[in-house]
Write an enzyme that holds these catalytic residues in place. Structure first.
Site: not given
Ligand code: 5GP
Length: 174
Positions: A41-42, A98, A101, A151, A157, A163
């Site tokens: 949803k982000g 969005d 990470d 964040v 969220d 959101r």
């Molecule tokens: P990754 O697989 O790259 O570690 O994570 C991506 C997902 O983790 C993003 O789509 C998001 O949903 C969540 N995420 C990672 N960092 C943040 C953050 O700082 N805030 C929020 N709200 N979600 C995050």
């Protein structure tokens, strides 16, 4: 005690950047009618603003994914909760996300989508925590590089809250 929110990126900064990304995409996908894919949803707020800054014809679709939990943080296996509505073979895809990470979610998604043989596949991400990467994922279009902070806002969220904030804020919990 209340959560504390500190503005990291203001709505004005975000709007400027989204316009710039829209211009770039309009230029690069001229004559290609790309399929813009929103990762729910982000990315929904970013996506809604971004497609309105694109001046060429586009089509849109949505995908929802979620991690299987802690174990998958390291394996990078994600579950597809909602898949695309139609075939992407031969289409020019732009994944709109969005935040990146660790990169595990997008890495999995890219492999999955590549196997469906699109004509091209690119990533457009609003926020990038480059220093947290566990697998190499390099976005083709990137809004902002941000520090390793949690964040919220502008679609992002914390337990489905925040959101609807207009700014991207750093969340600190008491
Ligand atoms: P990754 O697989 O790259 O570690 O994570 C991506 C997902 O983790 C993003 O789509 C998001 O949903 C969540 N995420 C990672 N960092 C943040 C953050 O700082 N805030 C929020 N709200 N979600 C995050």
């Amino acid at each position: 005690m209340h959560d504390s929110l500190q503005v990291l990126l203001s709505q004005e900064q975000i709007a400027k950047k989204v316009e710039q990304l829209g211009r770039e995409l309009s230029h690069e996908y001229q004559g290609k009618e790309p399929l813009m894919v929103c990762i729910l949803k982000g990315a929904v707020v970013f996506f809604a603003d971004l497609i309105r800054c694109i001046t060429i014809p586009v089509k849109i679709d949505f995908m929802a994914v979620s991690s299987y939990g802690k174990a998958t943080k390291t394996s990078g296996v994600v579950q597809i909760l909602k898949d695309l509505d139609s075939s992407i073979e031969g289409r020019h895809l732009v994944i709109v996300e969005d935040i990146i990470d660790t990169g595990l979610t997008l890495n999995y998604l890219l492999e999955n989508l590549k196997s469906r043989r699109p004509a091209s596949l690119k990533i457009c991400v609003l926020l990038d925590k480059i220093e947290c990467r566990q697998v190499e994922v390099i976005p083709d279009y990137q809004g902002f590089v941000i520090p390793d902070e949690f964040v919220v806002g502008y679609g992002l969220d914390c337990a489905d809250k925040y959101r609807n904030l207009r700014d991207v804020c750093i969340l600190s919990r008491p």
